[in-house]
Design a protein around this motif. Sequence first.
Motif, mmCIF file in Angstrom:
data_model
loop_
_atom_site.group_PDB
_atom_site.id
_atom_site.type_symbol
_atom_site.label_atom_id
_atom_site.label_comp_id
_atom_site.label_asym_id
_atom_site.label_seq_id
_atom_site.Cartn_x
_atom_site.Cartn_y
_atom_site.Cartn_z
ATOM 1 N N ARG A 73 9.372 -6.934 -4.279
ATOM 2 C CA ARG A 73 8.995 -5.594 -4.720
ATOM 3 C C ARG A 73 7.488 -5.535 -4.961
ATOM 4 N N CYS A 74 6.949 -4.323 -4.830
ATOM 5 C CA CYS A 74 5.530 -4.109 -5.130
ATOM 6 C C CYS A 74 5.334 -4.348 -6.621
ATOM 7 N N SER A 75 4.340 -5.111 -6.981
ATOM 8 C CA SER A 75 4.119 -5.437 -8.384
ATOM 9 C C SER A 75 3.622 -4.240 -9.187
ATOM 10 N N TYR A 76 3.184 -3.187 -8.523
ATOM 11 C CA TYR A 76 2.668 -2.013 -9.226
ATOM 12 C C TYR A 76 3.709 -0.898 -9.346
ATOM 13 N N CYS A 77 4.276 -0.441 -8.226
ATOM 14 C CA CYS A 77 5.225 0.687 -8.275
ATOM 15 C C CYS A 77 6.681 0.230 -8.244
ATOM 16 N N GLY A 78 6.956 -1.004 -7.853
ATOM 17 C CA GLY A 78 8.315 -1.525 -7.834
ATOM 18 C C GLY A 78 9.091 -1.207 -6.566
ATOM 19 N N ALA A 79 8.434 -0.624 -5.568
ATOM 20 C CA ALA A 79 9.118 -0.291 -4.315
ATOM 21 C C ALA A 79 9.538 -1.563 -3.587
ATOM 22 N N GLU A 80 10.715 -1.520 -2.963
ATOM 23 C CA GLU A 80 11.159 -2.655 -2.159
ATOM 24 C C GLU A 80 10.293 -2.734 -0.912
ATOM 25 N N MET A 81 9.968 -3.960 -0.495
ATOM 26 C CA MET A 81 9.098 -4.147 0.666
ATOM 27 C C MET A 81 9.731 -5.129 1.631
ATOM 28 N N GLU A 82 9.261 -5.093 2.862
ATOM 29 C CA GLU A 82 9.631 -6.094 3.854
ATOM 30 C C GLU A 82 8.440 -7.017 4.044
ATOM 31 N N PHE A 83 8.725 -8.258 4.367
ATOM 32 C CA PHE A 83 7.646 -9.243 4.513
ATOM 33 C C PHE A 83 6.622 -8.804 5.562
ATOM 34 N N SER A 84 7.086 -8.132 6.601
ATOM 35 C CA SER A 84 6.192 -7.759 7.699
ATOM 36 C C SER A 84 5.156 -6.720 7.302
ATOM 37 N N ASN A 85 5.404 -5.964 6.225
ATOM 38 C CA ASN A 85 4.429 -4.924 5.893
ATOM 39 C C ASN A 85 3.935 -4.957 4.447
ATOM 40 N N PHE A 86 4.119 -6.069 3.746
ATOM 41 C CA PHE A 86 3.566 -6.147 2.397
ATOM 42 C C PHE A 86 2.127 -6.648 2.464
ATOM 43 N N GLN A 87 1.383 -6.373 1.416
ATOM 44 C CA GLN A 87 -0.006 -6.825 1.339
ATOM 45 C C GLN A 87 -0.203 -7.609 0.050
ATOM 46 N N ILE A 88 -1.224 -8.433 0.050
ATOM 47 C CA ILE A 88 -1.543 -9.194 -1.153
ATOM 48 C C ILE A 88 -2.761 -8.555 -1.799
#
Length: 156
Positions: A45-60
Amino acid sequence: MVYKPKFGKPGEKEKKTRKRPTNEKRRLALTKSRRKKVFGKYKNRCSYCGAEMEFSNFQIDHLIPLAKFSNKSDGEFWENLMPSCWRCNSYKSANSLEVFRRRLMEIQERIQRDYLVKVAIDFGVVNFTPFDGVFYFEKVKSKKGLENGRKRKRVV
């Protein structure tokens, strides 16, 4: 014989490229295994908004912006690496967490200045839920702290 300019159209000057000074250190590229660990840090999940993410499109994202470090590689420690969706990472930009928080707290007020949004509110087309000022990772940490506190009390 056809004239072929070296640098594009006739009369164009050569484009200058910035050369990195030899003493300037580059950021370390994160390995795929490290990226996977960061991705799983808050259960994908996004550490800020909590949205579920996929590995292919998450950012650090860097909790403390790299611009605050004299040596960019100093900012690559575990606690500073946060899984982020594109939208949060883009909106946070190179701001500190407190500036990002303040901007989100003000966003509802800024949006409601727009005429069309005012009309939508009047007709019940949109409803706003104000940002409570607490990011997803902070909610998770406080939940874990409560659970750990309960466990300690039971042990004693």
